[in-house]
Every structure is written in C-alpha cells, then in structure tokens.
Design a protein around this motif. Sequence first.
Motif, PDB file in Angstrom:
ATOM      1  N   PHE A  45       0.828  -1.203   0.000  1.00  0.00           N
ATOM      2  CA  PHE A  45       0.000   0.000   0.000  1.00  0.00           C
ATOM      3  C   PHE A  45       0.864   1.256   0.000  1.00  0.00           C
ATOM      4  O   PHE A  45       0.623   2.178  -0.788  1.00  0.00           O
ATOM      5  CB  PHE A  45      -0.943   0.009   1.208  1.00  0.00           C
ATOM      6  CG  PHE A  45      -1.718   1.290   1.322  1.00  0.00           C
ATOM      7  CD1 PHE A  45      -2.812   1.522   0.511  1.00  0.00           C
ATOM      8  CD2 PHE A  45      -1.333   2.260   2.218  1.00  0.00           C
ATOM      9  CE1 PHE A  45      -3.514   2.716   0.593  1.00  0.00           C
ATOM     10  CE2 PHE A  45      -2.031   3.455   2.313  1.00  0.00           C
ATOM     11  CZ  PHE A  45      -3.122   3.673   1.512  1.00  0.00           C
ATOM     12  N   PHE A  46       1.869   1.311   0.875  1.00  0.00           N
ATOM     13  CA  PHE A  46       2.708   2.508   0.937  1.00  0.00           C
ATOM     14  C   PHE A  46       3.548   2.673  -0.324  1.00  0.00           C
ATOM     15  O   PHE A  46       3.793   3.799  -0.773  1.00  0.00           O
ATOM     16  CB  PHE A  46       3.575   2.513   2.189  1.00  0.00           C
ATOM     17  CG  PHE A  46       2.798   2.862   3.421  1.00  0.00           C
ATOM     18  CD1 PHE A  46       2.224   4.111   3.557  1.00  0.00           C
ATOM     19  CD2 PHE A  46       2.619   1.940   4.427  1.00  0.00           C
ATOM     20  CE1 PHE A  46       1.493   4.449   4.691  1.00  0.00           C
ATOM     21  CE2 PHE A  46       1.892   2.261   5.560  1.00  0.00           C
ATOM     22  CZ  PHE A  46       1.326   3.514   5.692  1.00  0.00           C
ATOM     23  N   LEU A  47       3.985   1.591  -0.930  1.00  0.00           N
ATOM     24  CA  LEU A  47       4.709   1.687  -2.199  1.00  0.00           C
ATOM     25  C   LEU A  47       3.806   2.243  -3.291  1.00  0.00           C
ATOM     26  O   LEU A  47       4.204   3.143  -4.039  1.00  0.00           O
ATOM     27  CB  LEU A  47       5.254   0.319  -2.606  1.00  0.00           C
ATOM     28  CG  LEU A  47       5.982   0.270  -3.940  1.00  0.00           C
ATOM     29  CD1 LEU A  47       7.299   1.041  -3.858  1.00  0.00           C
ATOM     30  CD2 LEU A  47       6.235  -1.158  -4.359  1.00  0.00           C
ATOM     31  N   PHE A  48       2.580   1.742  -3.386  1.00  0.00           N
ATOM     32  CA  PHE A  48       1.630   2.252  -4.372  1.00  0.00           C
ATOM     33  C   PHE A  48       1.282   3.716  -4.088  1.00  0.00           C
ATOM     34  O   PHE A  48       1.120   4.507  -5.010  1.00  0.00           O
ATOM     35  CB  PHE A  48       0.360   1.412  -4.395  1.00  0.00           C
ATOM     36  CG  PHE A  48       0.581  -0.018  -4.781  1.00  0.00           C
ATOM     37  CD1 PHE A  48       1.559  -0.378  -5.695  1.00  0.00           C
ATOM     38  CD2 PHE A  48      -0.181  -1.030  -4.228  1.00  0.00           C
ATOM     39  CE1 PHE A  48       1.768  -1.697  -6.050  1.00  0.00           C
ATOM     40  CE2 PHE A  48       0.013  -2.348  -4.571  1.00  0.00           C
ATOM     41  CZ  PHE A  48       0.986  -2.688  -5.484  1.00  0.00           C
ATOM     42  N   TRP A  49       1.185   4.077  -2.803  1.00  0.00           N
ATOM     43  CA  TRP A  49       0.856   5.451  -2.439  1.00  0.00           C
ATOM     44  C   TRP A  49       1.983   6.405  -2.844  1.00  0.00           C
ATOM     45  O   TRP A  49       1.744   7.481  -3.387  1.00  0.00           O
ATOM     46  CB  TRP A  49       0.590   5.543  -0.944  1.00  0.00           C
ATOM     47  CG  TRP A  49      -0.085   6.808  -0.491  1.00  0.00           C
ATOM     48  CD1 TRP A  49      -0.529   7.829  -1.269  1.00  0.00           C
ATOM     49  CD2 TRP A  49      -0.387   7.166   0.848  1.00  0.00           C
ATOM     50  NE1 TRP A  49      -1.085   8.802  -0.482  1.00  0.00           N
ATOM     51  CE2 TRP A  49      -1.015   8.431   0.816  1.00  0.00           C
ATOM     52  CE3 TRP A  49      -0.181   6.549   2.074  1.00  0.00           C
ATOM     53  CZ2 TRP A  49      -1.439   9.076   1.967  1.00  0.00           C
ATOM     54  CZ3 TRP A  49      -0.617   7.199   3.220  1.00  0.00           C
ATOM     55  CH2 TRP A  49      -1.236   8.445   3.155  1.00  0.00           C
ATOM     56  N   ILE A  50       3.209   6.008  -2.604  1.00  0.00           N
ATOM     57  CA  ILE A  50       4.354   6.846  -2.978  1.00  0.00           C
ATOM     58  C   ILE A  50       4.430   7.005  -4.493  1.00  0.00           C
ATOM     59  O   ILE A  50       4.670   8.103  -5.008  1.00  0.00           O
ATOM     60  CB  ILE A  50       5.660   6.262  -2.406  1.00  0.00           C
ATOM     61  CG1 ILE A  50       5.688   6.459  -0.896  1.00  0.00           C
ATOM     62  CG2 ILE A  50       6.878   6.902  -3.055  1.00  0.00           C
ATOM     63  CD1 ILE A  50       6.807   5.715  -0.204  1.00  0.00           C
ATOM     64  N   MET A  51       4.210   5.919  -5.226  1.00  0.00           N
ATOM     65  CA  MET A  51       4.271   6.005  -6.687  1.00  0.00           C
ATOM     66  C   MET A  51       3.152   6.897  -7.237  1.00  0.00           C
ATOM     67  O   MET A  51       3.382   7.702  -8.144  1.00  0.00           O
ATOM     68  CB  MET A  51       4.196   4.608  -7.299  1.00  0.00           C
ATOM     69  CG  MET A  51       5.436   3.801  -7.051  1.00  0.00           C
ATOM     70  SD  MET A  51       5.554   2.145  -7.796  1.00  0.00           S
ATOM     71  CE  MET A  51       3.949   1.704  -8.278  1.00  0.00           C
TER      72      MET A  51
END
Length: 78
Positions: A45-51
């Motif tokens: 989730f945090f990786l997708f949010w950062i991207m």
Amino acid sequence: MWIIWPSFLAAGLLSGVVFALVEPADISIFGYIPVSIEWVYAGGFFLFWIMAAFSSLLSLFMINTRGNNRLFDNDEEL
C-alpha cells in the motif's frame, strides 16, 4: 491535499486489485526469507501510495498556469 488525497485513493484501489491477484503468503524476500502478510499488505500500500503521489506531483508540476511555471520558459537567460 491535491496530491496526497487522490494518490491515497489510487493506492487503495491498486492495492485491492493487486492483492486480489497475488497471495501475500507466497511472497518471500530473496526466495527464502518469509515475510508476514501484514507487512506485505502495508508495504504494498505505501509503495503504491508513494508512486501515485509522485505521479500526481509531476502532473501538478508540469501544469503551466498563466506562465507562472518558469522552469520551461525560455524568456529568461540563466
């Protein structure tokens, strides 16, 4: 909020789609280190949010609003 909120919604949607297709229990680091399911969900989730936030930030940066974006103007000499 123009960047954070839409990217949060996109990350939530993308997490739902990705983790509906990928089983987090099958994911391991370097092939032999098991990872807890909660860490995979949170990390994804945090990786997708950062991207998504980076994409929104770039889109907002490239909008030229009435000539206020001086990075792409060639009127001034550096």
